[in-house]
Design an enzyme around this catalytic site. Structure first.
Site, PDB file in Angstrom:
ATOM      1  NE  ARG A 210      -3.640  13.133 -18.251  1.00  0.00           N
ATOM      2  CZ  ARG A 210      -3.327  14.358 -18.624  1.00  0.00           C
ATOM      3  NH1 ARG A 210      -4.270  15.181 -18.990  1.00  0.00           N
ATOM      4  NH2 ARG A 210      -2.085  14.754 -18.646  1.00  0.00           N
TER       5      ARG A 210
ATOM      6  CG  HIS B 211      -8.497  18.827 -12.929  1.00  0.00           C
ATOM      7  ND1 HIS B 211      -8.707  19.778 -13.892  1.00  0.00           N
ATOM      8  CD2 HIS B 211      -7.203  18.427 -13.075  1.00  0.00           C
ATOM      9  CE1 HIS B 211      -7.594  19.965 -14.582  1.00  0.00           C
ATOM     10  NE2 HIS B 211      -6.680  19.143 -14.126  1.00  0.00           N
TER      11      HIS B 211
ATOM     12  CB  SER C 297      -6.622  22.065 -18.671  1.00  0.00           C
ATOM     13  OG  SER C 297      -6.976  21.668 -17.378  1.00  0.00           O
TER      14      SER C 297
ATOM     15  CE  LYS D 161       2.015  25.186 -17.569  1.00  0.00           C
ATOM     16  NZ  LYS D 161       1.176  24.153 -16.946  1.00  0.00           N
TER      17      LYS D 161
HETATM   18  O1  PNS Z   1      -1.777  20.511 -13.825  1.00  0.00           O
HETATM   19  P1  PNS Z   1      -0.303  20.484 -14.100  1.00  0.00           P
HETATM   20  O2  PNS Z   1       0.081  21.649 -14.980  1.00  0.00           O
HETATM   21  O3  PNS Z   1       0.132  19.162 -14.658  1.00  0.00           O
HETATM   22  O4  PNS Z   1       0.456  20.687 -12.687  1.00  0.00           O
HETATM   23  C1  PNS Z   1       1.857  20.693 -12.619  1.00  0.00           C
HETATM   24  C2  PNS Z   1       2.341  21.125 -11.221  1.00  0.00           C
HETATM   25  C3  PNS Z   1       1.721  22.451 -10.809  1.00  0.00           C
HETATM   26  C4  PNS Z   1       1.977  20.075 -10.216  1.00  0.00           C
HETATM   27  C5  PNS Z   1       3.895  21.238 -11.322  1.00  0.00           C
HETATM   28  O5  PNS Z   1       4.236  22.007 -12.425  1.00  0.00           O
HETATM   29  C6  PNS Z   1       4.523  21.865 -10.078  1.00  0.00           C
HETATM   30  O6  PNS Z   1       4.549  21.278  -9.032  1.00  0.00           O
HETATM   31  N1  PNS Z   1       5.045  23.098 -10.249  1.00  0.00           N
HETATM   32  C7  PNS Z   1       5.665  23.857  -9.175  1.00  0.00           C
HETATM   33  C8  PNS Z   1       7.208  23.915  -9.337  1.00  0.00           C
HETATM   34  C9  PNS Z   1       7.798  22.604  -8.857  1.00  0.00           C
HETATM   35  O7  PNS Z   1       7.754  22.297  -7.686  1.00  0.00           O
HETATM   36  N2  PNS Z   1       8.307  21.790  -9.827  1.00  0.00           N
HETATM   37  C10 PNS Z   1       8.751  20.436  -9.558  1.00  0.00           C
HETATM   38  C11 PNS Z   1      10.158  20.326  -9.074  1.00  0.00           C
HETATM   39  S1  PNS Z   1      11.300  20.500 -10.368  1.00  0.00           S
END
Ligand code: PNS
Length: 159
Positions: A90, A17, A128, A41
């Site tokens: 990644r 990150h 993570s 979560k």
């Molecule tokens: O580090 P991560 O867990 O891969 O991050 C994922 C994240 C937070 C970017 C994603 O889950 C997100 O944007 N969640 C908010 C809800 C949302 O907007 N979802 C996408 C549209 S369906």
């Protein structure tokens, strides 16, 4: 002025990150690192802990701020007046999901674009989830997270 959001769960923040943050901050004028508040979560660290860890790690990068958000990322981008979302890729396994989310977000708000940076090779394996898995067995996580976070992560598994 280019303002971007680098969103994520950051539970916990890793060197992968941090690499993304440092590189993204060189590309845009202002970078907001946004931590998803998601009670569904089962997070290891609270939102406040994750925000403070990120603030500590980014305190020397002047154009980076740390926020948290609830709900949809695309709405948060609008609220922050940001028209760019940055995500790291990644491996090919990240691609399908990320593409779907980016396309969905663009349908909802075409003013906001998603830009992908490929993760630096030395962190291509890192997540993570991997950090938590290794830490839960008391393994060495010094290659994954900064020194000052190591004790805090192990402590979570002793609680
Ligand atoms: O580090 P991560 O867990 O891969 O991050 C994922 C994240 C937070 C970017 C994603 O889950 C997100 O944007 N969640 C908010 C809800 C949302 O907007 N979802 C996408 C549209 S369906």
């Amino acid at each position: 002025m280019k303002k971007a959001i680098y969103p994520g769960s950051f539970d916990p923040v890793t060197f992968g990150h941090l690499d993304m943050i440092v590189r993204s901050a060189k590309i845009v004028d202002e970078l907001i690192v946004s931590v998803l508040r998601n009670s569904a979560k089962n997070a290891l660290f609270s939102i406040e802990e994750r925000v403070s860890m990120l603030e500590e790690m980014t305190k020397d990068i002047p154009n980076v701020t740390v926020r948290s958000f609830d709900g949809l990322l695309i709405d948060h981008a609008r609220d922050m007046d940001a028209n760019l979302i940055i995500r790291g890729l990644r491996a090919v396994t990240d691609f399908e999901y990320e593409l779907q989310i980016a396309q969905t977000n663009r349908i909802v708000n075409p003013q906001v674009d998603t830009m992908f940076l490929t993760t630096s090779l030395e962190y291509a394996y890192l997540s993570s989830t991997i950090v938590k898995e290794v830490a839960s067995y008391g393994g060495d996580i010094s290659h994954f997270v900064p020194e000052h976070l190591i004790a805090r992560i192990y402590a979570k598994y002793r609680e």
